[in-house]
Design a protein around this motif. Structure first.
Motif, PDB file in Angstrom:
ATOM      1  N   SER A 198      36.098  38.601  40.459  1.00 49.59           N
ATOM      2  CA  SER A 198      36.785  39.848  40.795  1.00 49.59           C
ATOM      3  C   SER A 198      38.288  39.643  40.689  1.00 49.59           C
ATOM      4  N   PHE A 199      38.976  40.765  40.608  1.00 46.38           N
ATOM      5  CA  PHE A 199      40.437  40.732  40.458  1.00 46.38           C
ATOM      6  C   PHE A 199      41.011  41.842  41.316  1.00 46.38           C
ATOM      7  N   ARG A 200      41.985  41.512  42.143  1.00 48.17           N
ATOM      8  CA  ARG A 200      42.659  42.566  42.925  1.00 48.17           C
ATOM      9  C   ARG A 200      43.946  42.954  42.202  1.00 48.17           C
ATOM     10  N   THR A 201      44.054  44.214  41.862  1.00 46.94           N
ATOM     11  CA  THR A 201      45.236  44.647  41.110  1.00 46.94           C
ATOM     12  C   THR A 201      46.439  44.721  42.048  1.00 46.94           C
ATOM     13  N   ALA A 202      47.626  44.827  41.433  1.00 49.65           N
ATOM     14  CA  ALA A 202      48.847  44.910  42.235  1.00 49.65           C
ATOM     15  C   ALA A 202      48.761  46.088  43.198  1.00 49.65           C
ATOM     16  N   GLY A 203      48.081  47.152  42.782  1.00 49.46           N
ATOM     17  CA  GLY A 203      47.950  48.333  43.637  1.00 49.46           C
ATOM     18  C   GLY A 203      46.820  48.214  44.647  1.00 49.46           C
ATOM     19  N   GLY A 204      46.114  47.069  44.683  1.00 48.15           N
ATOM     20  CA  GLY A 204      45.097  46.845  45.705  1.00 48.15           C
ATOM     21  C   GLY A 204      43.687  47.245  45.307  1.00 48.15           C
ATOM     22  N   ARG A 205      43.447  47.571  44.036  1.00 50.79           N
ATOM     23  CA  ARG A 205      42.092  47.926  43.598  1.00 50.79           C
ATOM     24  C   ARG A 205      41.301  46.647  43.294  1.00 50.79           C
ATOM     25  N   ASP A 206      40.096  46.560  43.813  1.00 54.85           N
ATOM     26  CA  ASP A 206      39.254  45.394  43.504  1.00 54.85           C
ATOM     27  C   ASP A 206      38.401  45.703  42.284  1.00 54.85           C
ATOM     28  N   VAL A 207      38.558  44.878  41.277  1.00 55.59           N
ATOM     29  CA  VAL A 207      37.841  45.115  40.026  1.00 55.59           C
ATOM     30  C   VAL A 207      36.767  44.035  39.865  1.00 55.59           C
ATOM     31  N   THR A 208      35.540  44.480  39.591  1.00 56.44           N
ATOM     32  CA  THR A 208      34.462  43.522  39.313  1.00 56.44           C
ATOM     33  C   THR A 208      34.535  43.142  37.836  1.00 56.44           C
ATOM     34  N   LEU A 209      34.550  41.841  37.581  1.00 60.56           N
ATOM     35  CA  LEU A 209      34.638  41.343  36.197  1.00 60.56           C
ATOM     36  C   LEU A 209      33.333  40.649  35.846  1.00 60.56           C
ATOM     37  N   ARG A 210      32.761  41.022  34.733  1.00 63.42           N
ATOM     38  CA  ARG A 210      31.508  40.366  34.322  1.00 63.42           C
ATOM     39  C   ARG A 210      31.552  39.957  32.857  1.00 63.42           C
ATOM     40  N   ILE A 211      30.940  38.811  32.588  1.00 66.12           N
ATOM     41  CA  ILE A 211      30.750  38.409  31.183  1.00 66.12           C
ATOM     42  C   ILE A 211      29.253  38.246  30.961  1.00 66.12           C
ATOM     43  N   TYR A 212      28.705  39.063  30.050  1.00 66.82           N
ATOM     44  CA  TYR A 212      27.276  39.043  29.743  1.00 66.82           C
ATOM     45  C   TYR A 212      27.012  38.228  28.482  1.00 66.82           C
ATOM     46  N   TRP A 234      49.235  38.998  34.048  1.00 66.42           N
ATOM     47  CA  TRP A 234      50.421  39.000  33.168  1.00 66.42           C
ATOM     48  C   TRP A 234      50.796  40.434  32.780  1.00 66.42           C
ATOM     49  N   ASP A 235      49.805  41.268  32.490  1.00 69.91           N
ATOM     50  CA  ASP A 235      50.138  42.627  32.047  1.00 69.91           C
ATOM     51  C   ASP A 235      50.776  43.432  33.188  1.00 69.91           C
ATOM     52  N   GLU A 236      50.402  43.105  34.405  1.00 68.57           N
ATOM     53  CA  GLU A 236      51.054  43.764  35.548  1.00 68.57           C
ATOM     54  C   GLU A 236      52.498  43.290  35.658  1.00 68.57           C
ATOM     55  N   GLU A 237      52.681  41.974  35.543  1.00 67.90           N
ATOM     56  CA  GLU A 237      54.006  41.402  35.788  1.00 67.90           C
ATOM     57  C   GLU A 237      54.986  41.689  34.667  1.00 67.90           C
ATOM     58  N   VAL A 238      54.524  41.613  33.433  1.00 72.20           N
ATOM     59  CA  VAL A 238      55.470  41.709  32.313  1.00 72.20           C
ATOM     60  C   VAL A 238      55.585  43.134  31.766  1.00 72.20           C
ATOM     61  N   PHE A 239      54.487  43.879  31.779  1.00 70.51           N
ATOM     62  CA  PHE A 239      54.540  45.244  31.234  1.00 70.51           C
ATOM     63  C   PHE A 239      54.277  46.332  32.294  1.00 70.51           C
ATOM     64  N   GLY A 240      54.034  45.910  33.541  1.00 68.49           N
ATOM     65  CA  GLY A 240      53.774  46.903  34.596  1.00 68.49           C
ATOM     66  C   GLY A 240      52.488  47.672  34.396  1.00 68.49           C
ATOM     67  N   ARG A 241      51.521  47.092  33.711  1.00 72.01           N
ATOM     68  CA  ARG A 241      50.263  47.811  33.390  1.00 72.01           C
ATOM     69  C   ARG A 241      49.131  47.299  34.272  1.00 72.01           C
ATOM     70  N   GLU A 242      48.533  48.225  35.012  1.00 71.49           N
ATOM     71  CA  GLU A 242      47.427  47.845  35.896  1.00 71.49           C
ATOM     72  C   GLU A 242      46.102  48.304  35.332  1.00 71.49           C
ATOM     73  N   TYR A 243      45.048  47.610  35.669  1.00 74.27           N
ATOM     74  CA  TYR A 243      43.723  48.057  35.236  1.00 74.27           C
ATOM     75  C   TYR A 243      43.319  49.286  36.047  1.00 74.27           C
ATOM     76  N   ASP A 244      42.494  50.141  35.448  1.00 79.48           N
ATOM     77  CA  ASP A 244      42.312  51.482  36.001  1.00 79.48           C
ATOM     78  C   ASP A 244      40.876  51.855  36.378  1.00 79.48           C
ATOM     79  N   LEU A 245      39.915  50.941  36.256  1.00 82.08           N
ATOM     80  CA  LEU A 245      38.539  51.252  36.672  1.00 82.08           C
ATOM     81  C   LEU A 245      38.070  50.165  37.648  1.00 82.08           C
ATOM     82  N   ASP A 246      36.900  50.361  38.220  1.00 80.95           N
ATOM     83  CA  ASP A 246      36.413  49.372  39.192  1.00 80.95           C
ATOM     84  C   ASP A 246      35.634  48.246  38.533  1.00 80.95           C
TER      85      ASP A 246
END
Ligand code: HT7
Ligand code: ZN
Length: 877
Positions: A198-212, A234-246
């Motif tokens: 899982s990954f917690r975004t800068a905005g506090g969203r918990d994202v489930t990450l899976r590799i099938y 890195w995309d949050e820190e350098v480009f200010g881009r956060e992931y947008d789904l769970d």
């Protein structure tokens, strides 16, 4: 097949606000039912032309009323429907046969798994649709399939519901809240296992990450998962881009046309670009996986949230995303080494593309088959164009431009022009003339001469630019070329004062400048230069141009050892080696005695002796220009493959002999007992150690023992393959036959390693290569329907074995053309990509007629796919 023109672009006459799809996956066929919520976007009542290919239409209805046969028409490329209400729900039921789909576009089967590839125009092989990137829709997808064979059923977005159907089948429903074009749709069904994190975004969203993956590959996912998390941060820190789904899913697939695909929240990867384990993956493999995982993830913003209006704008997402992934890799490892690797590839392959029959601008104006335009020009040159904007605007303004681009165009399908305008608006900079980089094809030549006046202490650079004609573009206007430079004096880089400009005492580094070259001819005068300097030009490869400056060898040695810029140090080593190899070619062809300038081996010995240098950088600097680059440098009609091979080998051998002691010393000193890690430090040490081994084995057969010992004792795939390669390239059959057979025995259960084995044998320069490749095509582990295998064996032969591919009897060309002819109907995308080496026929002295002959033979084939047709016909013009 017809040509499509950018100037003919028209906005779509209908929008599809919502798309509902239902898939009934079966062993014989698949039934797809769509419900498209249509809205007419123009005032007048126009018919709706939906795209569709290889579909069997079973039923069509509008607002639940089945359409009479005269209300619609099946056309060559789809379905035409007359007299639709302004707003309605159009439903189509179609039958498709994924089991028979060998093109790997649309819905197809890879082993026992269903998967999709829709970019660029594969969705039209799934159902009738407005399959164009400017039609963005919210997708809801239900899938039903046999529960035992396909326990995992995936699509984009969030999982809404899942239920068993009868005793054998089950059903799931997915919903993606973000409107997207059809090319980002994905579906996967199979008996897969996964790892989860899982990954917690800068905005506090918990994202489930899976590799099938398939169960056999479960131990090979951890590295990609870590790379994914690094990319997200890195995309949050350098480009200010956060992931947008769970949820964010990756699936590994063995049969795949390219590296990976950025489908919204369901990235699909070629298994070669995601699976890793020290036993089977080389250092280069690890680095590639990290870069591709990052690239696909970064597309979530540069490509998915903001997408392309039409396929002429492809570089909008690809050039920008390659720039982003290159920055990421630079931040994760060595910036200079990453730059050197990228430039080396650009100059070898993209420059050749720019000089060949398929040359096109970063924003092309026409195409026959869009699949042919996923090129180095769109990706790599496109990234160079973004990099130049970054150089011109500076870090802060560039970030402001990127922020503005994303906020202004979020949820839209836009153009390269929109990107440039956002950069201008955020920075206040005028990029008017700079836009020519998007519209003019070809590699500009930047020619520089200089003079020094010791009396006035002035140093003058005279710079001119020109760009060769490319198909359809005879004349070019001057480009804006950022020329980063410095001046090297006896004691180091000199302070720079441009005449007529105030010295900027504020800036920390007054030894580095970016000159803006925007006219055909320009002069730059530097004041207060107390000694005749050596110019350090095109630092960091600040523009994708060919630089002409007449460096003498001692100047190159100075730059190589003392310049502040790492890229220039590497480039000077390349230029020096190029001069020496070219000289040896001339000696060989005139029958003169071969004398190899000891300056080169001396410079290389110095590099090897300096243990304070980054070993990765030393390895890069020791790497002689490749044979393809040397052929490209020779120019049209002047490349003699055999001479190039002999000259390069002679120079390599001479260096190996002259540097033998230090090569041996470093080879021994760099050995390691540490457990394998794909860390920058370890990768650097292995790179230099294996480059020492390569020189030693080339120079002296006695050192083949080192290669053999390394092959036998290696604890990782990088060292094992380097040992095997040295035996295979520099030994005789009795040195390599047994090790190659043993290697296969040891690794035959690992497809990705078997592919490396195929590729190595395809690239071996010995005279038996052609027969060996023909034999391997019959090997049970070769499969013409698997692109990785075709790329390894056939691509490896045609692209990495110049002396055998360009055999004087033309058999190498014949082999390639025969394979392309067979692949034309199996997988046109791969067939067309394989053509690249034949399209370079203009370069090869004494071979042109034979190469053209094979292209003509292909052109005459019945039922040529548009993919192959376009490349063959353009190459023959
Ligand atoms: N955007 C993707 C390009 C692509 C592709 C990928 C896999 C198979 C076929 C494909 N056709 C086009 C990959 C990328 O650039 O990220
Ligand atoms: Zn991409």
């Amino acid at each position: 097949p017809g040509t499509i023109y950018l100037e003919d672009y028209q906005a779509p006459p209908y929008l599809i606000n919502r798309t509902e799809l239902h898939f009934e996956l079966g062993e014989e066929d698949t039934i797809v039912t769509s419900r498209l919520h249509l809205l007419r976007a123009v005032a007048e009542d126009v018919p709706l032309q939906l795209h569709g290919q290889e579909l069997e239409l079973l039923q069509v209805s509008v607002d639940n009323e089945e359409l009479a046969e005269e209300a619609y028409q099946l056309t060559d490329d789809g379905l035409l429907i007359h007299q639709l209400p302004e707003q309605c729900v159009l439903s189509c039921k179609t039958r498709i046969r994924p089991q028979d789909n060998t093109s790997l576009e649309g819905l197809y089967k890879s082993h026992r798994m269903f998967c999709t590839q829709c970019e660029a125009e594969g969705f039209r092989k799934i159902t009738y649709y407005l399959d164009r990137p400017d039609v963005m829709s919210v997708f809801t997808v239900s899938i039903e399939a046999d529960a035992k064979r396909y326990p995992v059923l995936l699509s984009n977005g969030n999982l809404l519901e899942t239920k068993p159907l009868d005793n054998t089948r089950h059903w799931v429903q997915w919903h993606d809240p973000f409107p997207k074009p059809a090319y980002l749709f994905a579906l996967v069904a199979g008996d897969l296992e996964h790892i989860e994190d899982s990954f917690r975004t800068a905005g506090g969203r918990d994202v489930t990450l899976r590799i099938y993956v398939e169960p056999k590959d479960m131990g090979k996912c951890d590295y990609a998962m870590d790379a994914l998390k690094r990319s997200m941060r890195w995309d949050e820190e350098v480009f200010g881009r956060e992931y947008d789904l769970d949820i964010f899913n990756i699936v590994a697939v063995d049969d795949f046309n390219m590296g990976a695909m950025e489908n919204k929240s369901l990235n699909i990867f070629n298994s070669s670009c995601v699976l890793a384990h020290p036993d089977i993956t080389t250092d280069a493999g690890y680095q590639r996986i990290e870069a591709i995982v990052a690239h696909e993830y970064f597309h979530n913003w540069s490509g998915n949230r903001v997408t392309c209006r039409d396929w002429f704008q492809l570089s909008l997402k690809e050039g920008f995303t390659v720039f982003r992934d290159a920055e990421f890799s630079s931040d994760m490892g060595s910036r200079t080494v990453k730059r050197v690797e990228d430039v080396s590839m650009l100059r070898t392959a993209q420059f050749a593309e720019d000089a060949g029959p398929m040359a096109h601008p970063v924003r092309p104006e026409s195409y026959i088959e869009i699949n042919n335009f996923y090129t180095l020009t769109i990706y790599e040159k496109g990234a160079e164009v973004v990099r130049m904007i970054h150089t011109l605007l500076g870090e802060e303004n560039f970030r402001a431009g990127s922020d503005l681009y994303f906020s202004r165009h979020d949820g839209q399908a836009v153009t390269c022009e929109d990107f440039v305008r956002a950069m201008e608006d955020a920075s206040g900079m005028d990029l008017g003339q700079f836009r020519r980089w998007y519209s003019q094809a070809g590699t500009p030549i930047l020619s520089v001469t200089d003079s020094y006046d010791a009396e006035s202490n002035t140093y003058t650079l005279d710079v001119s630019q020109r760009c060769p004609a490319t198909p359809g573009q005879a004349q070019k206007q001057p480009f804006v070329i950022p020329l980063a430079m410095g001046l090297l004096g006896d004691a180091g880089n000199l302070p720079l004062t441009l005449a007529g400009q105030e010295t900027d005492h504020e800036t920390e580094d007054n030894t580095h400048k970016v000159l803006i070259v925007d006219q055909e001819r320009q002069q730059f005068v530097f004041d207060d230069v107390r000694e005749r300097p050596v110019p350090s030009l095109l630092r960091g490869f600040s523009a994708p141009v060919r630089l002409e400056y007449d460096y003498d060898r001692s100047a190159l040695c100075q730059l190589m050892s003392r310049d502040d810029d790492g890229f220039v140090r590497w480039d000077s080593a390349q230029a020096l080696a190029l001069q020496v190899i070219t000289e040896v070619q001339q000696q060989l062809s005139s029958g003169a005695a071969v004398v190899i300038d000891p300056l080169l081996s001396g410079a290389f010995v110095q590099l090897l002796e300096d243990t304070s240098l980054d070993p990765a950088m030393v390895a890069e600097m020791l790497a002689l220009p490749g044979e393809s680059y040397l052929a490209e440098q020779a120019g049209e009609g002047a490349a003699d493959v055999d001479l190039i091979h002999r000259a390069r080998a002679a120079v390599k051998q001479a260096i190996g002999e002259a540097a033998e002691q230090v090569l041996l010393a470093r080879y021994q000193a760099l050995s390691s007992v540490d457990a394998y890690q794909p860390s920058g430090d370890q990768i650097a040490r292995r790179a230099l150690r294996n480059s020492c081994l390569d020189y030693l084995a080339c120079a002296n057969g006695a050192h083949l023992g080192l290669a053999h010992a390394q092959f036998l004792s290696a604890g990782n795939m990088t060292d094992r393959l380097a040992g095997l390669r040295a035996l295979a390239f520099y030994g005789a059959a009795n040195d390599w036959a047994q090790p190659l057979a043993d290697f296969y025995q040891d690794w035959r259960h690992e497809t990705l390693v078997v592919n490396q084995w195929l590729q190595l044998q395809a690239a071996m320069p010995d005279g038996g290569a052609l027969d060996r490749v023909r034999g391997l095509m019959e090997h049970p582990d070769f499969d013409l329907r698997n692109p990785n295998k075709v790329r390894a064996l056939i691509g490896g032969f045609a692209g990495q074995n110049p002396v055998n591919f360009h055999r004087t009897d033309g058999e190498g060309y014949r082999l390639l053309a025969d394979v392309i002819a067979r692949l034309n109907s199996i997988n046109p995308q791969i067939a067309s990509r394989l053509l690249a080496p034949l399209t370079k026929w203009r370069y090869y002295a004494g071979r042109q007629d034979m190469m053209r002959g094979e292209l003509q033979r292909l052109a005459a084939l019945p039922e040529l796919s548009p993919d192959v047709y376009e490349v063959v016909t353009k190459s023959l013009q």
